[in-house]
Design a protein around this motif. Sequence first.
Motif, short mmCIF file in Angstrom:
data_model
loop_
_atom_site.label_atom_id
_atom_site.label_comp_id
_atom_site.label_asym_id
_atom_site.label_seq_id
_atom_site.Cartn_x
_atom_site.Cartn_y
_atom_site.Cartn_z
N TYR A 26 65.66 22.76 14.99
CA TYR A 26 66.03 23.55 16.17
C TYR A 26 65.39 22.95 17.42
O TYR A 26 65.04 23.69 18.35
CB TYR A 26 65.66 25.02 16.02
CG TYR A 26 66.08 25.62 14.70
CD1 TYR A 26 67.40 25.48 14.26
CD2 TYR A 26 65.19 26.29 13.89
CE1 TYR A 26 67.79 25.99 13.05
CE2 TYR A 26 65.58 26.81 12.67
CZ TYR A 26 66.89 26.66 12.25
OH TYR A 26 67.28 27.16 11.05
N TYR A 73 74.38 25.93 34.44
CA TYR A 73 74.25 25.93 32.98
C TYR A 73 75.06 24.78 32.37
O TYR A 73 74.59 24.06 31.48
CB TYR A 73 74.69 27.27 32.40
CG TYR A 73 74.69 27.27 30.89
CD1 TYR A 73 73.48 27.27 30.19
CD2 TYR A 73 75.87 27.25 30.17
CE1 TYR A 73 73.47 27.25 28.80
CE2 TYR A 73 75.87 27.23 28.79
CZ TYR A 73 74.67 27.24 28.11
OH TYR A 73 74.66 27.21 26.73
N ASN A 81 73.79 32.45 25.91
CA ASN A 81 73.54 31.01 25.68
C ASN A 81 72.27 30.58 26.40
O ASN A 81 71.50 29.77 25.90
CB ASN A 81 74.72 30.18 26.17
CG ASN A 81 75.83 30.07 25.13
OD1 ASN A 81 75.60 30.26 23.94
ND2 ASN A 81 77.03 29.77 25.57
N ARG A 82 72.07 31.12 27.60
CA ARG A 82 70.86 30.79 28.34
C ARG A 82 69.62 31.39 27.68
O ARG A 82 68.57 30.76 27.59
CB ARG A 82 70.96 31.35 29.78
CG ARG A 82 71.79 30.50 30.70
CD ARG A 82 71.69 31.05 32.11
NE ARG A 82 72.30 30.15 33.06
CZ ARG A 82 73.56 30.19 33.42
NH1 ARG A 82 74.37 31.10 32.90
NH2 ARG A 82 74.05 29.34 34.30
N PHE A 142 69.08 32.10 24.51
CA PHE A 142 68.68 31.52 23.23
C PHE A 142 68.55 30.01 23.22
O PHE A 142 68.32 29.42 22.17
CB PHE A 142 69.66 31.96 22.14
CG PHE A 142 69.50 33.41 21.78
CD1 PHE A 142 68.30 33.88 21.28
CD2 PHE A 142 70.54 34.31 21.97
CE1 PHE A 142 68.14 35.21 20.97
CE2 PHE A 142 70.38 35.64 21.67
CZ PHE A 142 69.18 36.10 21.17
N ARG A 143 68.70 29.37 24.38
CA ARG A 143 68.55 27.91 24.34
C ARG A 143 67.07 27.56 24.10
O ARG A 143 66.17 28.28 24.52
CB ARG A 143 69.06 27.27 25.62
CG ARG A 143 68.20 27.51 26.83
CD ARG A 143 68.79 26.87 28.05
NE ARG A 143 68.30 27.57 29.22
CZ ARG A 143 68.74 27.33 30.44
NH1 ARG A 143 69.69 26.46 30.63
NH2 ARG A 143 68.24 27.98 31.45
N ALA A 144 66.88 26.46 23.41
CA ALA A 144 65.50 26.06 23.07
C ALA A 144 64.79 25.53 24.31
O ALA A 144 65.41 25.00 25.20
CB ALA A 144 65.54 24.98 22.01
N GLN A 192 70.59 26.34 19.22
CA GLN A 192 69.70 26.58 20.36
C GLN A 192 69.71 25.40 21.32
O GLN A 192 69.17 25.49 22.41
CB GLN A 192 68.29 26.88 19.86
CG GLN A 192 68.29 28.17 19.05
CD GLN A 192 66.95 28.50 18.44
OE1 GLN A 192 65.93 28.28 19.04
NE2 GLN A 192 66.96 29.05 17.25
N ILE A 193 70.28 24.28 20.88
CA ILE A 193 70.46 23.12 21.75
C ILE A 193 71.97 23.00 21.98
O ILE A 193 72.70 22.66 21.06
CB ILE A 193 69.94 21.82 21.10
CG1 ILE A 193 68.55 22.01 20.49
CG2 ILE A 193 69.99 20.66 22.09
CD1 ILE A 193 67.41 22.10 21.45
N MET A 194 72.40 23.31 23.16
CA MET A 194 73.84 23.29 23.43
C MET A 194 74.27 21.92 23.95
O MET A 194 73.70 21.41 24.91
CB MET A 194 74.18 24.38 24.46
CG MET A 194 75.66 24.56 24.73
SD MET A 194 76.60 25.10 23.29
CE MET A 194 76.16 26.82 23.22
#
Lengths: 291, 354
Positions: free
Chosen positions: A154, A65, B349-350, B352-354, A238-240
């Motif tokens: 997003y 991740y 986090n995984r 809801f990631r786009a 939503q973009i980390m």
Amino acid sequence: MSSASTTRPNGVALFILPSALLFALFFFLPIGLMALMSALTGNPVVMPKVAFTTRHYARIVNDPYYLEVIWTTIRIGLVTTLVALAIGYPLAHWMARIKSRTGHALLLMAVLAPMLTGIVVRTFAWMTLLSDKGVINQTLMSLGLIAQPLKLMYTETGIVIGLVHIYVPFMVLTLTGVIGRIDERLEQAAENLGASPLRAFLEVTLPLSLPGILAGSLLVFALAISAYVTPILLGGFQIMTLPILIYQQISANFNVGFAAALGIVLLVISLMLVIAYNRALGLVSGQRELQ
Amino acid sequence: MMKALGSSRLSRRRFLTAGASLGIGTIAAPYVARAEDPTLRITGWGGKWGEIMKAEIGPAFESEFKCKLQTDSAFPYLPKLQASSRSAPIYDVLHTNSNEQWAAAEMGLVEPKIDPKLVPNLADVYPYAVSEKIVGVSIFTSAIGLGMRTDKGYGNVTSWKELWDTKYNGVRGGYVIPVNSLGQAFLMMCGTLFGKGQTDLDAAYAALEKLKPIKIVDFTGAMEKMLLSGEVGLCVIHDSGIYRYDGQNQPIDFVAPSEGVLSLEQVLTITPGSKMKELANAYVNYMLRPEVQKRLAETVWYSPANKKVKLDAKYDAKLLTTPEKVSKLIQVDWKWYNERKDEIDQRVNRIFRA
């Protein structure tokens, strides 16, 4: 007399001293502390027993991740840089070659004007344009061109649009200086020898402006990968990216050690880029000593 | 005589000196005047809460206890407390949500309990405010439920599960779970709704997967704006985030789902290293006074923790002001949650990631 002159401190050294101290205090010391914290089990100032550990770095390496987050950060930085270059180069070329002083001043004002507004304000402006209920989607829907709103926010595309708008002036200003110093007679000579304007540009102007392209790209990439406000607002969490993850670790997980390790990773990426830039600049300009 | 006259003439140097002295004096005067007053360092929210604290509640406390309140409203507070010395903490009283208070208590940054002998008003609070799920004391609570647009023809919403209805695709709102208390509480609710209980994380993760597409924000203020603009039609929110627009003719309403509402507690704790313990306890006691509770509750729409508070009818009808209403509150086991926070964060986090 002579001994007095030898012991007298160098004037230039005294002049540099304040900035050197400032640099040491606000750059090397914090980074050194960050590097130390990333390798400790806790904060030694407030915790009695702390030890050295590699667990924070192991966590980054072992969990795909975090590697995905690093790659997302780099990808956004690269795309932003390329788009900023594509938009900024023609503008910088125009600014550097425009004969009219008024025209140059107007172009300069147009480039600098967005920088007079804060990043947060500019990002919110993009939100009003790109959101589902924003100007773009509402206009397209009212014209009957789309039935459902386009997903402009997003997404990485939304983030890149926001970042490009913010960082294009950095690219333009860096390139304008370099292109402006290129002797126009070189292009004219190429054209006199039979080269088309496009070929003269590709074989004369473009190679000579490479130092500017590299410097501008380095600046924009470094700013884009460390950006926080724009990715968080236009990416809607939503973009980390690495800066968002670092903030999350400090503000919500209170894991300073892991946040410091992520910060060091971001720093290493930037350093690698600077080294690559120096090497590339050395190669294109033939100045081997730059390496 | 001539010399005396000459010496009294206003030269440029004298003028600049006098001007500089006057300037420094003006800037320093309030600090010099208050130098004798003890200072209580607290945290507190901005917005309406910050406004009334600054205008009324804070000054009244300063006047009564002959002290100065120094409020930090720049969130997040805990990293700053974490970075400060244990023996000289940056705050005397920490005001934040319950999940962070538990994290602070686990790190030894705040005292886990308030002494009822030093805070007499503690005797008048509802049991939830000092339950085993609370560190310190909860001075107010909000009810976390659903917020909805009333102008979209969604019909009558009664259950949490309606958030999963596909008709809300594109207008569903939630939170960034790693950084938001409401998001974290909602995750626990998902375990209750679709699994064996709050701690059924697998059921909660599966439910969150099915919640997509969802618009997520970090703060409730951002959710309020999205609901007001119509960007979101149905979302997780606390009652005060809806009720504060009362009287403004906004097409929004709060829904208390039939499965129960989650508790969003406003908690006060005292730091162990505080040099102002007596004043800190006095502040906690002051914040629990019925008149202070009433004024704050009717300004920010928080449900008061003190049982003796009598709110005006408009507020009493909507806020949790009776033992029956309070009994519907579902409290989250934040100690359990915080022990698994890293694991939960990685997973959500995984998701809801786009």
